[in-house]
Write an enzyme that holds these catalytic residues in place. Structure first.
Site: not given
Ligand code: GLU
Length: 484
Positions: A252-254, A256
């Protein structure tokens, strides 16, 4: 039979998640395998999530990856518009929501959203709203609307019975209607929710296969009830397991984790990325691993998608990227490597020759610069580098070798790969030494590094006679200083 029509329906959030790209790829493959149509639809009904420039990222990524759509916002098509906010302006969602009310599949709801949100929050997960508005008479509803009261349109779900469908990946799914929440379909601002818009659009765009993340699996029965209320044919569902970072965490983007753009910036080739992500959850019947997009479209088979989550393995991708680089046409590789080589190399050397050695040993484009940094300048290095057990070299042996190498190089009238090769190998024979006892010290002396993209012959050739001899001399001096 009708040909497949699939759609990739991203929300413009400014980021091409690897899982999203895999969905796009599988949608594309399902369509192309069948000679069908692949559609791009932008789902921007959640205006709060929109990020500027995000649609361009979607276009660019798909173009770079070769996922060319046959219908979409930029190229049009028979079933446009292909952007949900534009579809909304045509009033179509409201029309269909009202139609659904007439058909008994939905109702007007005048409840205060803030009060309801609080109730929902207090109740926690599994909250089911028993909406009093369901029991309003036609006249009461008409009066409220006439008085300008705000309303949403909410789905009707009969709590009796079950709803089921067969997913191509997850198999038979059956849920009790009593656990399904009567969700909002049309918001008070006239915007449809995703839950409604996806059904209307998929139907109107004649989508045959819906491929999407399994986070939608549990809502799909609700969507099917909408299809049923309209009397529409339901699509085939292909829900995909998530792509994981490790056993317990989703990519996930969160956290990183890398997006497609990040991977490209890190030196991965789009074709290799696509090839790798095709295998995240799908495997061919044979054990082959390297495919072009066309080959994938031929081989792809929905029945071979696994429902267990797959882990994104950057090392495997790196290996695959290296395979792609080695399989490239030499000139195409040179062009690709050129900007990276130019960044690191300012001296006048044959960059074609540098590209040739790099092609055999580069796994990702960003490896190029650190791998050729020795060309412009010989860095300081420790004479301990000359010691190599397997090559049976010691500092003493290295010194002897380099002295002979220098003499050999000075004597070369023609200076090229062939004469260099014969020169170095000839020395080993003449001195009754192992090849490695010549090649290892020579390569260390001319590069100052133990790992280089080419051997002593190739690198001596690239550096040229004068510079090679200069560096060998530096090596001799270093060893003499050390050994006394
Ligand atoms: N807009 C949705 C998303 O980005 C698409 C879901 C679907 O394909 O139906 O998750």
């Amino acid at each position: 039979m009708e040909k497949a029509r699939t759609r990739f329906a991203p929300s413009p959030t400014g980021y091409m998640h690897i899982g999203n790209l895999r969905t796009a790829l599988y949608e594309y493959l399902v369509a192309k395998k069948d000679g069908g149509t692949f559609i791009l639809r932008i789902e921007d009904t959640d205006q709060g999530r929109i990020v500027e420039g995000a649609v361009d990222i979607i276009y660019n990524t798909m173009k770079t990856c070769g996922l060319h759509h046959d219908e979409g916002p930029d190229i049009g098509g028979e079933y446009g518009p292909y952007v949900q906010s534009e579809r909304m302006q045509c009033g179509m969602y409201k029309e269909y929501a009202e139609k659904l009310v007439e058909l008994g599949g939905a109702h007007y709801c005048f409840c205060d959203e803030a009060v309801l949100a609080k109730e929902r929050e207090e109740a926690g997960e599994g909250f089911l709203y028993d909406d009093p508005c369901k029991y309003l008479s036609k006249e009461e509803i008409a009066a409220k609307i006439a008085a300008g009261e705000k309303y949403v349109i909410r789905q009707n779900i009969d709590p009796e019975g079950t709803t089921s469908f067969d997913d191509e990946v997850y198999g038979h799914i059956e849920v009790e209607n009593s656990v399904l929440d009567e969700q909002i379909l049309l918001k008070s601002d006239g915007f449809p929710t995703y839950n409604f818009a996806n059904v209307i659009d998929d139907h109107l765009m004649k989508i045959t296969h819906v491929v999407r993340g399994n986070e939608y699996l549990s809502s799909t029965p609700k969507y099917n009830l909408i299809y049923d209320a309209f009397g529409w044919q339901k699509p085939t569902y292909v829900h995909l397991p998530p792509v994981m970072k490790d056993e317990h965490h989703k990519l996930s983007k969160r956290n990183g984790d890398a997006s497609f753009q990040d991977l490209v910036a890190k030196g991965y080739l789009p074709a290799a990325i696509m090839n790798y992500i095709a295998l995240l959850g799908w495997s061919p019947a044979d054990n082959e691993e390297i495919f072009t997009l066309e080959e994938l479209a031929e081989k792809f088979d929905v029945s071979r998608i696994s429902k267990s989550p797959s882990i994104f393995d950057i090392e495997k991708l790196t290996w695959m990227n290296g395979m792609y680089i080695r399989n490239m046409d030499a000139e195409a590789w040179y062009e690709l490597a050129l900007p990276y080589m130019k960044n690191a190399i300012k001296s006048d050397v044959d960059l074609h020759a540098v590209a040739a050695i790099l092609q055999q040993r580069t796994d990702k484009l960003t490896d190029i610069e650190p791998n050729v940094d020795f060309i412009d300048e010989l860095q300081e290095y420790d004479t301990a580098l000359f010691v190599h057990k397997k090559m049976k070299t010691t500092e003493e042996i290295a010194l002897k070798s380099l002295i002979h190498c220098k003499e050999m190089l000075e004597g070369l009238e023609e200076y090229n790969m062939e004469t260099l090769h014969d020169g170095y190998i000839g020395l080993a024979t003449k001195l009754e030494m192992k090849n490695g006892q010549i090649m290892w010290p020579a390569r260390i002396a001319i590069t100052g590094k133990d790992k280089t993209p080419g051997g002593a012959v190739e690198i001596s050739n690239i550096l040229g006679k004068e510079e090679t001899i200069r560096r060998i001399t530096v090596g001799i001096e270093k060893l003499q200083a050390k050994l006394g």
